[in-house]
Design a protein around this motif. Sequence first.
Motif, PDB file in Angstrom:
ATOM      1  N   GLY A  52     -17.086  41.975 134.899  1.00 18.21           N
ATOM      2  CA  GLY A  52     -17.751  43.263 135.007  1.00 18.21           C
ATOM      3  C   GLY A  52     -17.857  43.887 136.379  1.00 18.21           C
ATOM      4  N   THR A  73     -21.437  45.604 136.567  1.00 17.18           N
ATOM      5  CA  THR A  73     -22.213  45.944 135.379  1.00 17.18           C
ATOM      6  C   THR A  73     -23.355  44.952 135.194  1.00 17.18           C
ATOM      7  N   GLU A  79     -24.876  50.136 135.963  1.00 10.65           N
ATOM      8  CA  GLU A  79     -24.040  49.619 137.036  1.00 10.65           C
ATOM      9  C   GLU A  79     -24.790  49.606 138.357  1.00 10.65           C
TER      10      GLU A  79
END
Length: 106
Positions: A52, A73, A79
């Motif tokens: 991520g 993330t 985020e």
Amino acid sequence: MQKKFATLIGLLSVVVSGAVFAQHVAEGDPTGRSSDAACQAAFQESEAAANGCTLFRTKFHKPNFCFIAATCTRSDGSEQNNREQIRLHELPKLRNCNGRLGFICD
């Protein structure tokens, strides 16, 4: 005369290339590839990249540091932006610690 000059230029380029490679070896990079691309490649090997985190900027700094900017993330889907300066050989060890880049997640 032109052939001797061309030979001399060729020899000088070999010497300069060897000196650049030797400098990278002396700075801790046995491959001689310390560069922005080496930083990017090292990040792509990391658990963070696989889990991520997206690298959006990298810059190599002598002797063996990488500045990286990445977005990771979080578990809720949001985020977090990260900016770090890390030794090149440490980059593959980075993890996504719920949006934060780290080596050990709590």
